[in-house]
Design a protein around this motif. Structure first.
Motif, PDB file in Angstrom:
ATOM      1  N   PRO A 151      -9.109  -2.790  -7.775  1.00 37.63           N
ATOM      2  CA  PRO A 151      -9.616  -1.977  -6.667  1.00 37.63           C
ATOM      3  C   PRO A 151     -10.356  -2.853  -5.660  1.00 37.63           C
ATOM      4  CG  PRO A 151     -11.020  -1.711  -8.593  1.00 37.63           C
ATOM      5  CD  PRO A 151      -9.872  -2.596  -9.003  1.00 37.63           C
ATOM      6  N   ASP A 152     -10.223  -2.513  -4.384  1.00 37.74           N
ATOM      7  CA  ASP A 152     -11.024  -3.133  -3.338  1.00 37.74           C
ATOM      8  C   ASP A 152     -11.345  -2.061  -2.297  1.00 37.74           C
ATOM      9  OD1 ASP A 152      -8.837  -2.880  -1.593  1.00 37.74           O
ATOM     10  OD2 ASP A 152      -8.331  -4.994  -1.652  1.00 37.74           O
ATOM     11  N   ALA A 153     -11.938  -2.445  -1.198  1.00 29.56           N
ATOM     12  CA  ALA A 153     -12.382  -1.467  -0.212  1.00 29.56           C
ATOM     13  C   ALA A 153     -11.233  -0.686   0.421  1.00 29.56           C
ATOM     14  CB  ALA A 153     -13.200  -2.154   0.871  1.00 29.56           C
ATOM     15  N   THR A 154     -10.018  -1.238   0.425  1.00 30.54           N
ATOM     16  CA  THR A 154      -8.896  -0.579   1.109  1.00 30.54           C
ATOM     17  C   THR A 154      -8.028   0.280   0.201  1.00 30.54           C
ATOM     18  OG1 THR A 154      -7.452  -2.498   0.810  1.00 30.54           O
ATOM     19  CG2 THR A 154      -8.768  -2.406   2.831  1.00 30.54           C
ATOM     20  N   GLY A 155      -7.987  -0.049  -1.098  1.00 28.90           N
ATOM     21  CA  GLY A 155      -7.126   0.697  -1.999  1.00 28.90           C
ATOM     22  C   GLY A 155      -7.128   0.106  -3.386  1.00 28.90           C
ATOM     23  N   ILE A 156      -6.197   0.562  -4.191  1.00 30.28           N
ATOM     24  CA  ILE A 156      -6.067   0.060  -5.558  1.00 30.28           C
ATOM     25  C   ILE A 156      -4.706  -0.614  -5.699  1.00 30.28           C
ATOM     26  CG2 ILE A 156      -5.254   2.312  -6.432  1.00 30.28           C
ATOM     27  CD1 ILE A 156      -6.790   1.538  -9.073  1.00 30.28           C
ATOM     28  N   THR A 157      -4.732  -1.825  -6.215  1.00 32.28           N
ATOM     29  CA  THR A 157      -3.516  -2.586  -6.438  1.00 32.28           C
ATOM     30  C   THR A 157      -3.180  -2.527  -7.920  1.00 32.28           C
ATOM     31  OG1 THR A 157      -4.042  -4.057  -4.595  1.00 32.28           O
ATOM     32  CG2 THR A 157      -2.444  -4.866  -6.206  1.00 32.28           C
ATOM     33  N   ALA A 158      -1.911  -2.306  -8.208  1.00 31.87           N
ATOM     34  CA  ALA A 158      -1.428  -2.313  -9.587  1.00 31.87           C
ATOM     35  C   ALA A 158      -0.286  -3.312  -9.670  1.00 31.87           C
ATOM     36  CB  ALA A 158      -0.950  -0.927 -10.003  1.00 31.87           C
ATOM     37  N   LYS A 159      -0.263  -4.061 -10.734  1.00 32.44           N
ATOM     38  CA  LYS A 159       0.801  -5.042 -10.917  1.00 32.44           C
ATOM     39  C   LYS A 159       2.167  -4.375 -10.804  1.00 32.44           C
ATOM     40  CE  LYS A 159      -2.000  -8.213 -13.425  1.00 32.44           C
ATOM     41  NZ  LYS A 159      -2.483  -8.735 -14.634  1.00 32.44           N
ATOM     42  N   ARG A 160       3.045  -4.988 -10.076  1.00 35.23           N
ATOM     43  CA  ARG A 160       4.426  -4.530  -9.841  1.00 35.23           C
ATOM     44  C   ARG A 160       4.507  -3.237  -9.029  1.00 35.23           C
ATOM     45  NH1 ARG A 160       6.068  -5.461 -15.931  1.00 35.23           N
ATOM     46  NH2 ARG A 160       4.094  -4.427 -15.985  1.00 35.23           N
ATOM     47  N   LYS A 161       3.397  -2.789  -8.447  1.00 31.92           N
ATOM     48  CA  LYS A 161       3.409  -1.557  -7.660  1.00 31.92           C
ATOM     49  C   LYS A 161       2.942  -1.775  -6.228  1.00 31.92           C
ATOM     50  CE  LYS A 161       4.601   1.887 -10.297  1.00 31.92           C
ATOM     51  NZ  LYS A 161       5.652   2.798  -9.925  1.00 31.92           N
TER      52      LYS A 161
END
Length: 102
Positions: A39-49
């Motif tokens: 997670p960061d201020a702009t959104g949530i990153t998920a591996k391969r997504k």
């Protein structure tokens, strides 16, 4: 509060300190990593997504040992991971749910 019975477990003050440290990192524009999620201020990153912006996150839930990130307008989970693969789960949920609700 939850009773801590596991040897070497940290108390609630340590959890608050970890959450504050993670929150400060996010406010400074850095990603925080919790296994497959960042997670960061702009959104949530998920591996391969890729990254899902916070306004598109409908919910982040834990059900039957799985962390599930749901996107608005989709039935299926946008991303999911077993709880055991998400270190500091409570800190992750605290940070992510606060960012999601902004």
């Amino acid at each position: 509060m939850f009773p801590l019975t596991r040897p070497g477990a940290t108390g609630p003050c340590a959890g608050r300190a970890q959450a504050q440290k993670a929150w400060d990192a996010v406010r400074e524009g850095r990603k925080t990593t919790y296994g497959p999620f960042e997670p960061d201020a702009t959104g949530i990153t998920a591996k391969r997504k890729g990254t899902l912006p916070w306004p598109m996150v409908e919910a982040i839930d834990v059900h039957a040992g799985v962390v599930v990130v749901r996107q608005y307008g989709r039935r299926r989970a946008w991303a999911k991971a077993e709880v055991k693969t998400v270190p500091n789960l409570l800190v992750f949920l605290t940070v992510a749910l606060n960012l999601c609700g902004r």
